[in-house]
Scaffold this motif. Sequence first.
Motif, short mmCIF file in Angstrom:
data_model
loop_
_atom_site.label_atom_id
_atom_site.label_comp_id
_atom_site.label_asym_id
_atom_site.label_seq_id
_atom_site.Cartn_x
_atom_site.Cartn_y
_atom_site.Cartn_z
N VAL A 209 0.85 -1.19 0.00
CA VAL A 209 0.00 0.00 0.00
C VAL A 209 0.88 1.24 0.00
O VAL A 209 1.78 1.38 0.84
CB VAL A 209 -0.93 0.02 1.24
CG1 VAL A 209 -1.87 1.21 1.17
CG2 VAL A 209 -1.72 -1.28 1.32
N THR A 210 0.66 2.14 -0.95
CA THR A 210 1.44 3.37 -1.09
C THR A 210 0.66 4.54 -0.53
O THR A 210 -0.52 4.72 -0.87
CB THR A 210 1.78 3.62 -2.56
OG1 THR A 210 2.45 2.48 -3.10
CG2 THR A 210 2.69 4.83 -2.69
N ASP A 211 1.30 5.34 0.33
CA ASP A 211 0.59 6.47 0.91
C ASP A 211 0.63 7.66 -0.04
O ASP A 211 1.13 7.58 -1.17
CB ASP A 211 1.16 6.83 2.28
CG ASP A 211 2.61 7.32 2.21
OD1 ASP A 211 3.10 7.65 1.10
OD2 ASP A 211 3.27 7.37 3.27
N PHE A 212 0.10 8.81 0.43
CA PHE A 212 0.00 10.00 -0.42
C PHE A 212 1.36 10.58 -0.81
O PHE A 212 1.47 11.32 -1.78
CB PHE A 212 -0.85 11.07 0.27
CG PHE A 212 -2.27 10.65 0.51
CD1 PHE A 212 -3.11 10.39 -0.55
CD2 PHE A 212 -2.75 10.49 1.80
CE1 PHE A 212 -4.42 9.99 -0.34
CE2 PHE A 212 -4.06 10.09 2.02
CZ PHE A 212 -4.89 9.83 0.94
N GLU A 213 2.40 10.25 -0.04
CA GLU A 213 3.74 10.73 -0.34
C GLU A 213 4.54 9.73 -1.16
O GLU A 213 5.72 9.95 -1.40
CB GLU A 213 4.47 11.06 0.96
CG GLU A 213 3.80 12.18 1.77
CD GLU A 213 4.53 12.46 3.06
OE1 GLU A 213 5.49 11.72 3.37
OE2 GLU A 213 4.17 13.43 3.76
N GLY A 214 3.92 8.63 -1.57
CA GLY A 214 4.59 7.64 -2.40
C GLY A 214 5.41 6.62 -1.64
O GLY A 214 6.18 5.88 -2.25
N VAL A 215 5.26 6.56 -0.31
CA VAL A 215 6.02 5.62 0.51
C VAL A 215 5.23 4.31 0.63
O VAL A 215 4.09 4.32 1.10
CB VAL A 215 6.30 6.19 1.90
CG1 VAL A 215 7.07 5.18 2.75
CG2 VAL A 215 7.07 7.50 1.78
N PRO A 216 5.81 3.18 0.22
CA PRO A 216 5.08 1.91 0.28
C PRO A 216 5.16 1.28 1.67
O PRO A 216 6.12 1.47 2.41
CB PRO A 216 5.80 1.04 -0.76
CG PRO A 216 7.21 1.55 -0.76
CD PRO A 216 7.12 3.03 -0.47
N SER A 258 -5.00 10.16 -5.78
CA SER A 258 -3.75 10.70 -5.24
C SER A 258 -2.80 9.63 -4.74
O SER A 258 -1.71 9.92 -4.28
CB SER A 258 -4.06 11.68 -4.10
OG SER A 258 -4.82 11.05 -3.09
N SER A 259 -3.21 8.36 -4.78
CA SER A 259 -2.33 7.28 -4.37
C SER A 259 -2.49 6.09 -5.31
O SER A 259 -3.53 5.92 -5.95
CB SER A 259 -2.64 6.84 -2.93
OG SER A 259 -3.97 6.37 -2.83
N LYS A 260 -1.44 5.27 -5.39
CA LYS A 260 -1.48 4.11 -6.26
C LYS A 260 -2.44 3.06 -5.71
O LYS A 260 -2.67 2.97 -4.52
CB LYS A 260 -0.08 3.50 -6.39
CG LYS A 260 0.91 4.40 -7.11
CD LYS A 260 2.25 3.69 -7.23
CE LYS A 260 3.26 4.57 -7.96
NZ LYS A 260 4.58 3.88 -8.08
N ARG A 261 -2.95 2.26 -6.62
CA ARG A 261 -3.85 1.18 -6.21
C ARG A 261 -3.05 0.11 -5.47
O ARG A 261 -1.99 -0.32 -5.95
CB ARG A 261 -4.52 0.57 -7.44
CG ARG A 261 -5.49 -0.56 -7.13
CD ARG A 261 -6.03 -1.16 -8.42
NE ARG A 261 -6.96 -2.23 -8.17
CZ ARG A 261 -8.24 -2.08 -7.91
NH1 ARG A 261 -8.76 -0.86 -7.87
NH2 ARG A 261 -9.03 -3.12 -7.69
N PRO A 262 -3.49 -0.33 -4.29
CA PRO A 262 -2.77 -1.39 -3.58
C PRO A 262 -2.69 -2.65 -4.43
O PRO A 262 -3.62 -3.00 -5.16
CB PRO A 262 -3.64 -1.62 -2.33
CG PRO A 262 -4.42 -0.36 -2.16
CD PRO A 262 -4.67 0.14 -3.54
#
Length: 387
Positions: A209-216, A258-262
């Motif tokens: 899961v990637t958060d809004f800042e792109g950290v997985p 705003s975030s990638k799909r898990p």
Amino acid sequence: MLGEDLASFAPYKRKDTERARIMDEVRRFSCYRDGEVITADGKMVRFTCAPEDVEKVRDFFATHVRSIERTLTGRIRDLEGRGHGYSRYDIVQHKYAGGGSGYIQVLEIRNPPDGRWGFVIEMFDGWAGTMFTEWDTIEQACAAYEAYWGTRDLQEKLPTLEGFRRQVNCGVLTPWFLAIGNEQLVGDYTFPHDLQDDPVFRFGKRFVVTDFEGVPAIKSCMGTRFIKRMTGSYPQREEVYRLVYWDDGSVWDDRSSSSKRPRPLHGGELWITEALRKFMHILAGKGTELRIDFTNGDRFTGKLNRPKQCTHHLEGRYFVVVRVKGKNTYNEGWVDFKPTVELPNVAQYVAHLAREKGTEIEYLEVKQYQTQQGGKKWPGVFFSPTP
């Protein structure tokens, strides 16, 4: 014209009819009778109903009901016995304050299951959701509440107080101690009873899961809830979307752009989980080295490098020699030290004392020390008070 008048009167007639029905129900139960009946499994049941319905209720229980059990769920009560909310556990509310879209309360769970802790401060915020902290004693929990419940930096202050054990951020999930009925417990949470099946996001399955800042991050799925609503202006259209609930209390909305799909965690990526487990092992003070072997023969190694002055982290008395910046002379003396989250070792504690006096330590050396048996310690990055 007469037909139009009658049509315009119809809504008011319906309102009067509904009001009459409600009043009739009130009148029916302003006079009542108690009755008893034996169910199919031989259990005696006592009931209350309108006098004219006693025989109907008795016949229904005797012919249609096999057994009745008292519900597991009861009300959370305060020290005066008044009810507040529901839980299947025996809970007493010691403190409470609420307003706007949130509240804070001190709870004593008197029958916690499976080794769970029973002294908590629960906080709810309409924006961040639910969070609770655990305390060594109910007195310490009440003292923490009295000291900081109205302050903005409440969540930052609580971990610094005596008796603090840990903090759990539930987000939209329900804390375990607020479980009702036969709801299952999953770690610190109550498994949501109204979550639905999903072919992709299934309970217990792990995802990247990637958060809004792109950290997985790797999270376990707690389930999915499908939401249906009408959107847009006339003509409206029906919109169906899903919310995915994770084991840390966070939620992913599949409308989010705003975030990638898990994505599911593949078997070949399990080394990430293993690496995190080993790293947490070091942080807890259970080891100092980390080694990860890759399938192509590469190897990653890491080692905890602790400066000498950081090794003095046990509670006790320390004889220290210090030199203040800008001075050529040395000062020495005994210091009583007890580790905290902010000041986990003697060096940081002495430096803090110097800063409070407007000075800065340039050199520090511990010459002697007498640690307190059974005292608090700082074994790693995480604070671990002696039980």
